[in-house]
Design a protein around this motif. Structure first.
Motif, PDB file in Angstrom:
ATOM      1  N   TRP A  18      64.537  45.009  47.774  1.00 41.69           N
ATOM      2  CA  TRP A  18      63.365  44.182  48.013  1.00 41.69           C
ATOM      3  C   TRP A  18      63.150  43.909  49.488  1.00 41.69           C
ATOM      4  N   GLY A  19      61.922  43.482  49.798  1.00 42.37           N
ATOM      5  CA  GLY A  19      61.565  43.133  51.164  1.00 42.37           C
ATOM      6  C   GLY A  19      60.172  42.543  51.200  1.00 42.37           C
ATOM      7  N   LYS A  36      56.789  49.036  52.241  1.00 45.26           N
ATOM      8  CA  LYS A  36      57.335  50.198  52.951  1.00 45.26           C
ATOM      9  C   LYS A  36      58.738  49.946  53.488  1.00 45.26           C
ATOM     10  N   HIS A  37      59.192  48.712  53.395  1.00 41.74           N
ATOM     11  CA  HIS A  37      60.493  48.371  53.957  1.00 41.74           C
ATOM     12  C   HIS A  37      61.256  47.473  52.983  1.00 41.74           C
ATOM     13  N   LEU A  38      61.848  48.074  51.957  1.00 36.80           N
ATOM     14  CA  LEU A  38      62.692  47.331  51.013  1.00 36.80           C
ATOM     15  C   LEU A  38      64.104  47.321  51.584  1.00 36.80           C
ATOM     16  N   ASP A  59      58.850  51.862  39.886  1.00 37.86           N
ATOM     17  CA  ASP A  59      57.791  51.725  40.873  1.00 37.86           C
ATOM     18  C   ASP A  59      58.032  50.451  41.684  1.00 37.86           C
ATOM     19  N   ILE A  60      57.252  50.263  42.730  1.00 35.65           N
ATOM     20  CA  ILE A  60      57.353  49.047  43.534  1.00 35.65           C
ATOM     21  C   ILE A  60      56.378  48.003  42.992  1.00 35.65           C
ATOM     22  N   TYR A  61      56.902  46.828  42.710  1.00 37.36           N
ATOM     23  CA  TYR A  61      56.095  45.704  42.241  1.00 37.36           C
ATOM     24  C   TYR A  61      56.162  44.576  43.266  1.00 37.36           C
ATOM     25  N   ASP A  62      55.476  43.498  43.007  1.00 37.77           N
ATOM     26  CA  ASP A  62      55.531  42.364  43.919  1.00 37.77           C
ATOM     27  C   ASP A  62      55.473  41.051  43.159  1.00 37.77           C
ATOM     28  N   PHE A  63      55.956  39.994  43.766  1.00 36.21           N
ATOM     29  CA  PHE A  63      55.878  38.646  43.207  1.00 36.21           C
ATOM     30  C   PHE A  63      55.777  37.651  44.348  1.00 36.21           C
ATOM     31  N   THR A 102      56.406  41.973  35.271  1.00 35.98           N
ATOM     32  CA  THR A 102      56.953  42.577  36.482  1.00 35.98           C
ATOM     33  C   THR A 102      56.302  41.994  37.732  1.00 35.98           C
ATOM     34  N   TYR A 103      55.204  41.249  37.551  1.00 32.10           N
ATOM     35  CA  TYR A 103      54.506  40.598  38.658  1.00 32.10           C
ATOM     36  C   TYR A 103      54.612  39.073  38.602  1.00 32.10           C
TER      37      TYR A 103
END
Length: 472
Positions: free
Chosen positions: A64-65, A69-71, A119-123, A205-206
């Motif tokens: 995570w991050g 583009k920068h986890l 995939d990349i998710y966000d919260f 997932t969000y």
């Protein structure tokens, strides 16, 4: 990571030719966010992999991050041993991300670096407890299942993708796998659980999703709830995963179990049980924090209702097989309601009955009306909300007791008004809490995304009664 039912059930392991050799790909499934010990600083991520192939060297991780583009951060997780409830469960994995910054958007991916990442998710993390910076919005419901609830699933996904709410809350009766296991003569059970959590993962997932336990989780001693659902029970000093508490901004949530899921829960909120004693301690702490001005609202949840007027078999806790509410056995309400009075609980949220019902502020079967029974200024007792009609495998009932009890302010079945079209008014609850001690509750029918009931609680008369910005 979200597959259609057919793909999820029959897609077991894919093989990809990498560098001239075969490499097993194991996709992470059913991603789920939940708040950790501090919702503003801790987030748990859980997911599953199929039960058919699981190499010993599978290493669950989360990257995570603050930029997709920068986890740059990585946390190793844990895997839960499989269990059997009619059929073999998937493998469940999870990790907690901590420390995080309050009110911050993070991007993340989960899985195994060798066998496949999601995939990349966000919260977005919660604001610091006590924050008055912005309104809090959440959607809530019970009794969902994965049949006849398509419009609700779609709406929750829309809320997740548009930042329409801060989190989700389910008050129990999740997958209804127990209702459907007979369809396959006991050869499918975990598959129905997988199907529900796969559909939920489109939103969860969000959005952090906090679950309660219901009677339809009872199979195999509630093992699927205990193994698949992550809650911060230890942080809230609870001995059981079936009841816990947490806080978001100005709200304290006490999530209780109205089913006897383990030795700590007991029946009927019996005062001798560990759960009852924990509830009193938890509410006392919340009451003290509110007195100090650290929070404004105390909300209690359970699966079964304390007040309901639904004319259908297992209605309230013990069943309402008589049309006369005075003959119902409400032993559990008699036990717990005095605590709600003592510690001035604001709202009680539940499911179980497959409808929407809103009470007046009510205590000891007596409702306290307002001029319009929609806006309540500093009410004298809790308001009870039932949202048990997002859609499920069991048919929606059509009738309430008439005339309605004095304490019942609104009764809505999930059927159309003429009782001819089932599920037309299926939906979920939507609550907005404003920093000026104003709470707005709505019931939203998901088929047409329409508000069909609303209620306001206003605690601070020095502030504007109804904020200008709309909830939807």
């Amino acid at each position: 990571v979200n597959f259609s039912p057919g793909k999820m059930f029959f897609f077991l392991v894919s093989l990809a030719l990498v560098g001239g050799s075969l490499q097993v790909s194991i996709p992470p499934l059913q991603g789920h966010l939940a708040y950790g010990a501090r919702p503003y600083g801790d987030m748990t991520i859980s997911w599953t992999t199929t039960n058919t192939s699981h190499p010993k060297d599978y290493t669950p991780i989360v990257k995570w991050g603050t930029s997709p583009k920068h986890l740059t951060n990585m946390r190793h997780g844990n895997s839960t041993a499989q269990w059997t409830c009619y059929t073999l469960s998937p493998h469940v994995h999870g990790a907690e991300l901590s420390p995080l910054s309050p009110d911050t958007r993070y991007y993340y991916s989960f899985g195994d670096e060798h066998y496949g990442m999601s995939d990349i998710y966000d919260f977005i993390t919660a604001p610091i407890t006590g924050s008055k910076d912005k309104p809090t919005r959440f959607a809530w419901w019970g009794d969902m299942g994965e049949v006849h609830s398509e419009h609700t699933f779609e709406r929750l996904y829309t809320l997740a993708k548009t930042n329409g709410v801060d989190f989700l809350m389910h008050t129990g009766d999740l997958a209804y796998a127990d209702d459907r296991v007979h369809e396959s003569h006991g050869t499918w059970y975990e598959q129905f659980e997988d199907l529900f959590f796969s559909k939920m993962s489109n939103a969860s997932t969000y959005l952090p999703t906090m679950y309660g336990v219901g009677n339809h989780e009872h199979e195999c001693h509630y093992v699927d709830y205990a193994k698949r659902v992550t809650v911060p029970y230890k942080a809230s000093e609870s001995p059981s995963t079936f009841f816990y508490s947490w806080e978001y901004a100005r709200i304290h949530f006490t999530m209780t179990s109205s089913v006897n899921a383990d030795k700590y829960c007991g029946d009927y909120y019996d005062p001798s049980t560990a759960q009852y004693k924990w509830i009193e301690r938890d509410l006392a702490k919340a009451y003290e924090k509110r007195a100090k001005g650290e929070i404004d609202w105390i909300i209690v949840t359970a699966h079964y209702p304390l007040y309901c007027s639904y004319l259908w078999g297992p209605c309230c806790f013990d069943g309402c097989h008589s049309t006369d509410p005075r003959k119902w056995n409400n032993k559990w309400r008699d036990n717990i309601e005095p605590l709600f009075t003592k510690y001035e609980v604001d709202l009680f949220l539940n499911g179980h009955t497959h409808n929407w019902e809103r009470t007046l502020p009510v205590r000891n079967n007596v409702g306290f009306p307002s001029k319009d029974n929609i806006t309540f200024h500093s009410p004298k007792a809790p308001i009870y909300l039932t949202a048990g009609a997002p859609g499920d495998t069991e048919i929606m009932g059509t009738h309430f007791i008439k005339p309605s009890p004095q304490w019942s302010a609104k009764q809505i079945t999930a059927w159309s008004a003429d009782h001819k079209i089932p599920y037309e008014r299926a939906g979920y609850g939507f609550i907005t809490v404003y920093p000026n001690k104003t709470l707005h509750s709505q019931f939203i029918a998901t088929l047409h995304n329409t508000v069909i009931d609303e209620m306001w609680i206003i605690k601070d008369p020095s502030e504007p009664a109804k904020p200008e910005d709309t909830d939807l």
